[in-house]
Design a protein around this motif. Structure first.
Motif, short mmCIF file in Angstrom:
data_model
loop_
_atom_site.label_atom_id
_atom_site.label_comp_id
_atom_site.label_asym_id
_atom_site.label_seq_id
_atom_site.Cartn_x
_atom_site.Cartn_y
_atom_site.Cartn_z
N MET A 164 -9.14 -13.76 -41.95
CA MET A 164 -9.20 -14.33 -43.28
C MET A 164 -10.62 -14.16 -43.78
N LEU A 165 -10.75 -13.59 -44.94
CA LEU A 165 -12.05 -13.43 -45.57
C LEU A 165 -12.10 -14.31 -46.81
N ASP A 166 -13.08 -15.19 -46.86
CA ASP A 166 -13.31 -16.03 -48.03
C ASP A 166 -14.37 -15.31 -48.86
N ILE A 167 -13.95 -14.79 -49.98
CA ILE A 167 -14.81 -13.89 -50.75
C ILE A 167 -15.30 -14.55 -52.03
N ASN A 168 -16.61 -14.52 -52.21
CA ASN A 168 -17.20 -14.98 -53.46
C ASN A 168 -17.49 -13.80 -54.38
N GLU A 169 -17.84 -12.66 -53.77
CA GLU A 169 -18.13 -11.45 -54.54
C GLU A 169 -17.45 -10.27 -53.87
N PHE A 170 -16.93 -9.38 -54.67
CA PHE A 170 -16.32 -8.16 -54.14
C PHE A 170 -17.40 -7.09 -54.11
N THR A 171 -17.87 -6.77 -52.91
CA THR A 171 -18.93 -5.78 -52.75
C THR A 171 -18.48 -4.70 -51.79
N GLY A 172 -19.26 -3.65 -51.70
CA GLY A 172 -18.96 -2.58 -50.75
C GLY A 172 -18.85 -3.10 -49.32
N ALA A 173 -19.68 -4.07 -48.97
CA ALA A 173 -19.64 -4.62 -47.61
C ALA A 173 -18.30 -5.31 -47.34
N VAL A 174 -17.74 -5.97 -48.33
CA VAL A 174 -16.44 -6.62 -48.17
C VAL A 174 -15.37 -5.57 -47.95
N TRP A 175 -15.40 -4.51 -48.76
CA TRP A 175 -14.38 -3.46 -48.62
C TRP A 175 -14.50 -2.77 -47.27
N GLU A 176 -15.72 -2.54 -46.80
CA GLU A 176 -15.92 -1.93 -45.48
C GLU A 176 -15.34 -2.81 -44.38
N ARG A 177 -15.57 -4.10 -44.49
CA ARG A 177 -15.03 -5.04 -43.49
C ARG A 177 -13.50 -5.01 -43.50
N CYS A 178 -12.90 -5.01 -44.68
CA CYS A 178 -11.44 -4.93 -44.78
C CYS A 178 -10.93 -3.66 -44.11
N GLU A 179 -11.59 -2.54 -44.38
CA GLU A 179 -11.15 -1.27 -43.81
C GLU A 179 -11.31 -1.24 -42.29
N ARG A 180 -12.41 -1.78 -41.78
CA ARG A 180 -12.60 -1.83 -40.32
C ARG A 180 -11.52 -2.67 -39.65
N LEU A 181 -11.19 -3.79 -40.25
CA LEU A 181 -10.13 -4.64 -39.70
C LEU A 181 -8.79 -3.93 -39.75
N GLN A 182 -8.51 -3.28 -40.84
CA GLN A 182 -7.26 -2.54 -40.98
C GLN A 182 -7.18 -1.43 -39.92
N ASP A 183 -8.29 -0.72 -39.69
CA ASP A 183 -8.33 0.33 -38.68
C ASP A 183 -8.00 -0.20 -37.29
N ARG A 184 -8.28 -1.47 -37.07
CA ARG A 184 -8.00 -2.10 -35.77
C ARG A 184 -6.66 -2.84 -35.76
N SER A 185 -5.87 -2.62 -36.81
CA SER A 185 -4.55 -3.27 -36.96
C SER A 185 -4.64 -4.78 -37.01
N VAL A 186 -5.74 -5.28 -37.57
CA VAL A 186 -5.92 -6.72 -37.76
C VAL A 186 -5.47 -7.05 -39.18
N PRO A 187 -4.49 -7.96 -39.32
CA PRO A 187 -4.07 -8.32 -40.68
C PRO A 187 -5.20 -9.00 -41.44
N VAL A 188 -5.32 -8.68 -42.71
CA VAL A 188 -6.41 -9.21 -43.54
C VAL A 188 -5.85 -10.03 -44.69
N MET A 189 -6.35 -11.24 -44.80
CA MET A 189 -6.03 -12.13 -45.92
C MET A 189 -7.35 -12.46 -46.60
N THR A 190 -7.37 -12.39 -47.92
CA THR A 190 -8.57 -12.78 -48.64
C THR A 190 -8.30 -14.03 -49.46
N LEU A 191 -9.28 -14.90 -49.52
CA LEU A 191 -9.27 -16.09 -50.38
C LEU A 191 -10.39 -15.91 -51.39
#
Length: 72
Positions: free
Chosen positions: A1-28
């Protein structure tokens, strides 16, 4: 679960890394514009929830993610 205040490149990179590891991603986040919501899905988030989320809704979404339901 990612609690996001700002949508930045670092957030997208983190989402992609988690997805690559088959970790489900939820954003708040606080009511993102539709473009940010679409970008979150494009970068690997399975669920995007607006704050303030109800506990029952959050629990149900987490259960669905853990069960592998990508429509959570």
């Amino acid at each position: 679960m990612l609690d996001i205040n700002e949508f930045t490149g670092a957030v997208w990179e983190r989402c992609e890394r988690l997805q690559d590891r088959s970790v489900p991603v939820m954003t708040l986040t606080g009511s993102p514009p539709e473009t940010h919501r679409a970008a979150a899905f494009r970068h690997g988030a399975q669920t995007v929830m607006d704050k303030s989320v109800r506990k029952a809704e959050l629990r149900a979404s987490i259960r669905a993610l853990l069960a592998g339901d990508t429509d959570a």
